[in-house]
Design an enzyme around this catalytic site. Structure first.
Site, PDB file in Angstrom:
ATOM      1  N   CYS A  57       0.825  -1.213   0.000  1.00 40.02           N
ATOM      2  CA  CYS A  57       0.000   0.000   0.000  1.00 40.02           C
ATOM      3  C   CYS A  57       0.857   1.260   0.000  1.00 40.02           C
ATOM      4  CB  CYS A  57      -0.917   0.057   1.224  1.00 40.02           C
ATOM      5  SG  CYS A  57      -1.293  -1.471   2.001  1.00 40.02           S
ATOM      6  N   ASP A  89      -2.837  -2.460   7.528  1.00 36.29           N
ATOM      7  CA  ASP A  89      -3.784  -3.372   8.180  1.00 36.29           C
ATOM      8  C   ASP A  89      -3.653  -4.793   7.670  1.00 36.29           C
ATOM      9  OD1 ASP A  89      -4.534  -1.024   9.205  1.00 36.29           O
ATOM     10  OD2 ASP A  89      -6.665  -1.254   8.828  1.00 36.29           O
ATOM     11  N   CYS A 130      -3.399   3.140   2.002  1.00 29.98           N
ATOM     12  CA  CYS A 130      -3.815   2.302   3.141  1.00 29.98           C
ATOM     13  C   CYS A 130      -4.858   3.016   4.010  1.00 29.98           C
ATOM     14  CB  CYS A 130      -2.637   1.841   3.974  1.00 29.98           C
ATOM     15  SG  CYS A 130      -2.963   0.252   4.792  1.00 29.98           S
ATOM     16  N   ASP A 131      -5.473   2.203   4.856  1.00 31.06           N
ATOM     17  CA  ASP A 131      -6.738   2.609   5.481  1.00 31.06           C
ATOM     18  C   ASP A 131      -6.649   3.803   6.432  1.00 31.06           C
ATOM     19  OD1 ASP A 131      -7.003   0.170   4.301  1.00 31.06           O
ATOM     20  OD2 ASP A 131      -8.076  -0.767   5.948  1.00 31.06           O
ATOM     21  N   LYS A 132      -5.688   3.747   7.359  1.00 27.54           N
ATOM     22  CA  LYS A 132      -5.652   4.762   8.413  1.00 27.54           C
ATOM     23  C   LYS A 132      -4.919   6.009   7.959  1.00 27.54           C
ATOM     24  CE  LYS A 132      -7.652   1.727  10.641  1.00 27.54           C
ATOM     25  NZ  LYS A 132      -7.522   0.792   9.522  1.00 27.54           N
ATOM     26  N   CYS A 202      -5.356  -2.202  -1.236  1.00 24.61           N
ATOM     27  CA  CYS A 202      -6.231  -3.365  -1.472  1.00 24.61           C
ATOM     28  C   CYS A 202      -7.358  -3.003  -2.447  1.00 24.61           C
ATOM     29  CB  CYS A 202      -6.808  -3.853  -0.167  1.00 24.61           C
ATOM     30  SG  CYS A 202      -5.547  -4.420   0.978  1.00 24.61           S
ATOM     31  N   GLU A 454      -9.754  -4.962  13.595  1.00 29.24           N
ATOM     32  CA  GLU A 454     -10.654  -5.387  12.516  1.00 29.24           C
ATOM     33  C   GLU A 454     -10.751  -6.914  12.527  1.00 29.24           C
ATOM     34  OE1 GLU A 454      -9.002  -3.885   8.938  1.00 29.24           O
ATOM     35  OE2 GLU A 454      -9.914  -1.920   9.201  1.00 29.24           O
ATOM     36  N   SER A 480     -12.972  -4.987   8.704  1.00 26.19           N
ATOM     37  CA  SER A 480     -12.235  -4.512   7.540  1.00 26.19           C
ATOM     38  C   SER A 480     -13.233  -4.130   6.462  1.00 26.19           C
ATOM     39  CB  SER A 480     -11.351  -5.647   7.042  1.00 26.19           C
ATOM     40  OG  SER A 480     -11.173  -5.543   5.669  1.00 26.19           O
TER      41      SER A 480
HETATM   42 FE1  FES Z   1      -3.239  -1.282   3.046  1.00 24.85          FE
HETATM   43 FE2  FES Z   1      -5.353  -2.838   2.474  1.00 24.85          FE
HETATM   44  S1  FES Z   1      -3.752  -3.256   3.874  1.00 24.85           S
HETATM   45  S2  FES Z   1      -4.902  -0.870   1.740  1.00 24.85           S
END
Ligand code: FES
Length: 566
Positions: A57, A89, A130-132, A202, A454, A480
């Site tokens: 990511c 994540d 990435c998510d955060k 992702c 998650e 997630s």
């Molecule tokens: Fe980074 Fe899914 S683990 S976007």
């Protein structure tokens, strides 16, 4: 936007270091890093990257930051790259590493705020994947309120194995198949080795793509930022365009306070609902709103869900990946359609220096004959949004469910309680997860986990074992963006704080009702009072370090898990 004389104000912060006599050391250091006398007159832009080599990511973000810097310099500004931490994540473990994931959002916000404010940058560009990392960056931009643009690192391409398209969730589901004896060792390894083909976040409408799409809709990224895959040439082009856009923002003094408004938050959440985005968006937009000094409640998010049909057939519950969106016009085409239907506020300001409506005038149209990824309002996948806020005696201050309609709208079953996420995997491998159960994972909340893990591993493993439509799962942790199935998370108050979820026992009857929006524990008030009289608050799992600090400061999930409020 202010009406100050713009040209003299472009370096309104950095001039403290470069123009005042009493800062010789700062000026000496700036000469030391290579700036010239001419550069001392220019506005300085911090370029914050969450790049690091250890996951897909973020692995390419430092490279993208260099393109951003080139564009910044070409437009008469000084660009200075700095890094923050970033946590993937996809590489955390449920009971250990994942504890650091959500707290990392606030660390990223704190570190970007610290560098930009301490070093007197006139503006900030955040280069994030990435998510955060994205909500963390936006929270910092809102707190700083200096001209700022977010660049999304871009979605990953699909992996392939034996003719099947794969992504990160395929790897987790392969584990479930392995437990159920439904996959050979060779194919299991084949899926793991081929799920992730290179750089990018992702690939489904999971949390990263949800946040990228909706932050673009909110106006903080250039159009198409969320639609260019990480390895698409358009991503580099976007980075090079940032300099001109930043120059314009400085000249017009457009700051995040002009862009993040009640209306633009509604635009963002409308896109979350229409595209079938992650439940994590609820948490993050509650936090972004607070960082911007705005109020946003769970009930307002529910109201947006009520009026916004689910239109996109994207993973995790649908067929397509984010990489498929670019060919049909990307997020701008979806926004244009919704704007034409009166569902997007056109007057909101954006980082192009133009309004949403002005940007969308140049956007492509969705062709409902030629593509089957995004459906028209007359043929929605679901008539209302998939994110539902459930309350009831098990979640008095709210919980968040993701109901796409494919899993049904009501589930009643008997509780099977787990004190930690990993125990479900053990129970699954022993065949102890049975149809009709409501799996309750507690002490996974922001304070209790800590860090509100998650549940990707258990939910994917349950799916892989073929139990996805036969059991439900509720938790004070999170899910997630890759999760699907009948799942309810963000249950508040959390178990650690004595919420009713702490009182559930194996065998209790629980109803999850997505139509009535209720989460009900069928146990009498007297019995619950009796159980409560014996309840003892668990010891915090951490008292020191970053997690100890987090436990002491974090607010409830219904308040966005923010850490900077009293
Ligand atoms: Fe980074 Fe899914 S683990 S976007």
């Amino acid at each position: 936007m202010t009406s100050d004389s713009p040209q003299t104000e472009l370096n309104r912060f950095s001039r403290i270091l470069t123009q005042q006599m009493d800062n010789p050391a700062a000026k000496a250091m700036l000469y030391g890093v290579g700036l010239t006398s001419e550069d001392m007159q220019k506005p300085q832009i911090g370029i914050a990257s969450t790049g690091y080599e250890g996951n897909t990511c973020n692995m390419h973000l430092n490279g993208l930051s260099v393109y951003v810097k080139q564009g910044i310099q070409a437009n008469g500004l000084v660009g200075l790259i700095f890094n923050t931490i970033g946590v993937s994540d996809g590489m955390t473990n449920g009971n250990d590493g994942m504890r650091y994931s959500l707290p990392s959002r606030d660390l990223i916000a704190d570190s970007i705020e610290s560098v930009v404010a301490a070093q007197w940058y006139d503006g900030v560009v955040t280069v994030v994947g990435c998510d955060k990392n994205m909500p963390g960056a936006v929270m910092a931009m809102a707190r700083l309120d200096r001209p700022g643009i977010m660049v999304y690192g871009g979605t990953i391409r699909s992996g392939h194995y034996k003719g099947q398209k794969l992504d990160i969730v395929s790897a987790f589901e392969a584990l479930g198949k392995k437990y159920a004896g439904n996959i050979s060792d060779e194919d299991y390894e084949g899926v793991i080795k081929n799920s992730i083909p290179g750089a990018g976040a992702c690939g489904g409408m999971y949390t990263a793509n949800t946040m990228a799409s909706s932050i673009e809709a909110m106006g903080l990224s250039l159009p198409f930022s969320s639609s260019y895959p990480a390895t698409h040439e358009g991503k580099q082009e976007e980075c090079k365009k940032i300099g001109a856009a930043m120059r314009r923002l400085l000249e017009l003094n457009i700051t995040p306070a002009d862009i993040i408004t009640k209306q633009s938050l509604e635009n963002a959440l409308t896109i979350v609902m229409a595209l079938g985005g992650s439940t994590n968006a609820v948490l993050h937009y509650l936090a972004i709103a607070r960082a911007a000094g705005l109020t946003l409640s769970l009930d307002e998010i529910q109201a947006i869900s009520d009026r916004t049909p689910l239109l996109a057939d994207l993973k995790p519950s649908g067929k397509y990946y984010m990489e498929d969106m670019l060919a049909i016009g990307g997020v701008p085409a979806v926004m244009k359609y919704l704007y034409q239907q009166g569902m997007i506020h056109g007057e909101c300001m954006t980082v192009t220096g133009k309004t949403v409506a002005e940007n969308l005038a140049e956007a492509p149209d969705l062709d409902f004959e030629a593509q089957k990824i995004v459906f028209p309002l007359s043929q929605p996948i679901k008539k209302t949004g998939h994110i539902q806020i459930l309350r009831g005696n098990l979640a008095p201050t709210g919980s968040v469910a993701k109901i796409t309609g494919k899993e049904g709208e009501r589930f009643e079953g008997t509780a099977k309680v787990f004190e930690q996420e990993g125990d479900i995997i053990v129970a699954l491998s022993k065949g102890e997860i049975l149809p009709g159960q409501v799996l309750v994972i507690r002490n996974a909340g922001p304070k209790g986990g800590p860090g509100m893990s998650e549940m990707l591993k258990p939910t994917s493993a349950i799916m892989g074992a073929g139990l996805g439509d036969k059991v439900a799962l509720i938790t004070d942790g999170r899910f997630s963006g890759g999760t699907h199935g009948f799942v309810v998370g963000h249950v508040t108050p959390e178990a650690f704080e004595g919420g009713p979820i702490a009182l559930v026992k194996d065998g209790d009857l629980i109803t999850l009702d997505a139509v009535g929006r209720e989460l009900t524990l069928h146990v009498s008030d007297e019995e619950l009072a009796e159980r409560r009289s014996h309840w003892v608050q668990p010891q915090p799992r951490f008292t020191k370090g970053t997690l100890g600090k987090y436990i002491r400061n974090v607010k409830s999930a219904s308040e966005g898990c923010v850490t900077d409020e009293a």
